[in-house]
Scaffold this active site. Structure first.
Site, PDB file in Angstrom:
ATOM      1  N   SER A  27     -43.679  16.596  34.599  1.00 47.96           N
ATOM      2  CA  SER A  27     -43.549  17.669  33.606  1.00 47.96           C
ATOM      3  C   SER A  27     -44.910  18.200  33.174  1.00 47.96           C
ATOM      4  O   SER A  27     -45.181  19.403  33.224  1.00 47.96           O
ATOM      5  CB  SER A  27     -42.760  17.170  32.392  1.00 47.96           C
ATOM      6  OG  SER A  27     -42.747  18.134  31.372  1.00 47.96           O
ATOM      7  N   HIS A  53     -52.531  11.690  26.533  1.00 54.64           N
ATOM      8  CA  HIS A  53     -52.002  10.738  25.552  1.00 54.64           C
ATOM      9  C   HIS A  53     -52.930   9.540  25.565  1.00 54.64           C
ATOM     10  O   HIS A  53     -53.357   9.086  26.630  1.00 54.64           O
ATOM     11  CB  HIS A  53     -50.574  10.336  25.909  1.00 54.64           C
ATOM     12  CG  HIS A  53     -49.931   9.370  24.959  1.00 54.64           C
ATOM     13  ND1 HIS A  53     -50.095   9.455  23.588  1.00 54.64           N
ATOM     14  CD2 HIS A  53     -49.126   8.295  25.178  1.00 54.64           C
ATOM     15  CE1 HIS A  53     -49.394   8.487  23.006  1.00 54.64           C
ATOM     16  NE2 HIS A  53     -48.816   7.769  23.941  1.00 54.64           N
ATOM     17  N   GLN A  67     -50.281   3.708  34.385  1.00 54.64           N
ATOM     18  CA  GLN A  67     -51.661   4.205  34.425  1.00 54.64           C
ATOM     19  C   GLN A  67     -52.667   3.102  34.733  1.00 54.64           C
ATOM     20  O   GLN A  67     -53.596   3.310  35.519  1.00 54.64           O
ATOM     21  CB  GLN A  67     -52.022   4.891  33.105  1.00 54.64           C
ATOM     22  CG  GLN A  67     -51.451   6.279  32.950  1.00 54.64           C
ATOM     23  CD  GLN A  67     -51.962   7.002  31.724  1.00 54.64           C
ATOM     24  OE1 GLN A  67     -52.969   6.599  31.129  1.00 54.64           O
ATOM     25  NE2 GLN A  67     -51.272   8.067  31.326  1.00 54.64           N
ATOM     26  N   GLY A  89     -44.077  19.902  28.917  1.00 59.83           N
ATOM     27  CA  GLY A  89     -44.703  20.718  29.949  1.00 59.83           C
ATOM     28  C   GLY A  89     -44.033  22.053  30.229  1.00 59.83           C
ATOM     29  O   GLY A  89     -44.703  23.091  30.254  1.00 59.83           O
ATOM     30  N   GLU A 136     -46.925   3.612  31.494  1.00 57.72           N
ATOM     31  CA  GLU A 136     -46.716   2.246  31.964  1.00 57.72           C
ATOM     32  C   GLU A 136     -47.316   1.963  33.332  1.00 57.72           C
ATOM     33  O   GLU A 136     -47.456   0.794  33.719  1.00 57.72           O
ATOM     34  CB  GLU A 136     -45.218   1.904  31.968  1.00 57.72           C
ATOM     35  CG  GLU A 136     -44.363   2.735  32.905  1.00 57.72           C
ATOM     36  CD  GLU A 136     -43.787   3.972  32.258  1.00 57.72           C
ATOM     37  OE1 GLU A 136     -42.765   4.487  32.776  1.00 57.72           O
ATOM     38  OE2 GLU A 136     -44.342   4.445  31.246  1.00 57.72           O
ATOM     39  N   ASP A 141     -48.380   9.756  17.403  1.00 60.12           N
ATOM     40  CA  ASP A 141     -47.422  10.200  18.408  1.00 60.12           C
ATOM     41  C   ASP A 141     -46.302   9.171  18.568  1.00 60.12           C
ATOM     42  O   ASP A 141     -45.105   9.527  18.560  1.00 60.12           O
ATOM     43  CB  ASP A 141     -48.129  10.425  19.742  1.00 60.12           C
ATOM     44  CG  ASP A 141     -47.221  11.045  20.792  1.00 60.12           C
ATOM     45  OD1 ASP A 141     -46.949  12.249  20.685  1.00 60.12           O
ATOM     46  OD2 ASP A 141     -46.785  10.330  21.711  1.00 60.12           O
TER      47      ASP A 141
END
Length: 338
Positions: free
Chosen positions: A26, A107, A85, A133, A83, A201
């Protein structure tokens, strides 16, 4: 609070750089296409053979495996799920993260919880659009942009902020406004810029936007059905019309929403809403949620869940994905398709 707009940003520090967008979901799809359409040099880094590989090629991008894209790029924009990255970073990005490159996120999760600790000789920035997105892309094509957040975690080059602003400008975020988290202070003066985005966030998603709202809708639907009312009517009253209310809040805040609804709705909302959401009960729970986020307890719980194959999440999807609210809503939504 420092807000950057069109006249506060240029392409000078970004126009000659190669930007590798890692991931084409997205956010990756939207951000890569916006920057490309604005004239920046964008390539895509993906897992070879993955479902997004052909789509990115069809969209006229040069597509490489993540390690090769990282080698070629001056700026690495990491837009894959939180999760995964760390694993992708350690395997395919870090070995190719040469001195002076720029590591960018949308983020702060993996930086805030130190799952990713970049070397000191690179810039580390964040450009976090406050929108999904597809909405970013839609507004971009309409000639405007969505608001975004900018944070600098490491400024090795001395140009980190201007590089981030150049990317934000290319995506039209500066047309709406880009808030500088390095300049934004609350009562916690020592909180890091990335942490401001990460913690708020996560809290917003859990307490209100995803968790709180979903549970409130579900509870309202169940009460109406249990009281003998048609599920179709219950769906309209607690779910379908919610968009109309949130649109009013989005445009003018809660008070303007109350100005736009009937006096009956306003009186009922102001007097009964506080009984449904008893702040003396709800706020202590929310404070504990915030503490769990700040301490890393939620992050650990989520990573343990993800690393074990997400059994709890899959079970919740199975149990809750086919409930009456969902199935009734699915049928009714078919009526509104143009």
């Amino acid at each position: 609070m420092k807000i950057y707009r069109e006249n506060d940003s240029t392409y000078e520090k970004i126009q000659n750089k190669v930007i590798a967008v890692i991931g084409y979901g997205s956010q990756g799809d939207a951000q890569a296409n916006m920057m490309k359409d604005s004239g920046l040099n964008v390539i895509i880094g993906l897992r070879k053979g993955g479902r997004s590989w052909q789509k990115a090629m069809d969209d006229a991008f040069e597509v490489y495996e993540v390690s090769e894209a990282t080698k070629k790029a001056d700026v690495i924009q990491v837009l894959i799920p939180d999760e995964i990255q760390q694993v992708v970073y350690e395997k395919s990005i870090l070995p190719n993260l040469a001195e002076g490159k720029v590591l960018c996120f949308s983020h702060g999760f993996n930086i805030s919880y130190k799952r990713i600790v970049p070397p000191k000789n690179v810039d580390v920035i964040m450009i976090a659009p406050k929108s999904p997105g597809p909405s970013e892309r839609k507004v971009y094509l309409e000639g405007f942009g969505v608001p975004a957040l900018l944070a600098v975690h490491q400024d090795y080059s001395g140009n980190a902020k201007n590089i981030g602003l150049g990317m934000a400008k290319a995506m039209h975020f500066t047309r709406a406004g880009v808030i500088d988290l390095n300049s934004l202070e609350g009562s916690k003066k020592d909180i890091a810029p990335f942490d401001k985005e990460t913690f708020t966030d996560l809290f917003g998603e859990q307490s209100v936007l995803c968790g709180g709202v979903a549970e409130l809708i579900q509870s309202g639907f169940e009460v109406m059905v249990e009281a003998g009312y048609p599920p179709e009517m219950a769906y309209f009253e607690v779910s379908h019309e919610l968009k109309l209310i949130t649109d009013l809040i989005y445009k003018g805040g809660i008070e303007q929403m109350y100005e736009k609804v009937s006096n009956t709705a306003e009186f009922g909302g102001r007097t009964r809403g506080k009984k449904v959401i008893d702040r003396s009960v709800v706020k202590p729970v929310m404070h504990q949620m915030m503490k769990d986020i700040e301490a890393g307890d939620f992050a650990k719980e989520w990573m343990d869940e993800a690393n074990s194959g997400m059994p709890k999440l899959k079970e919740m999807r199975k149990n809750e994905g086919g409930n009456q609210l969902q199935t009734v809503g699915d049928e009714l939504r078919k009526l509104f398709v143009k």
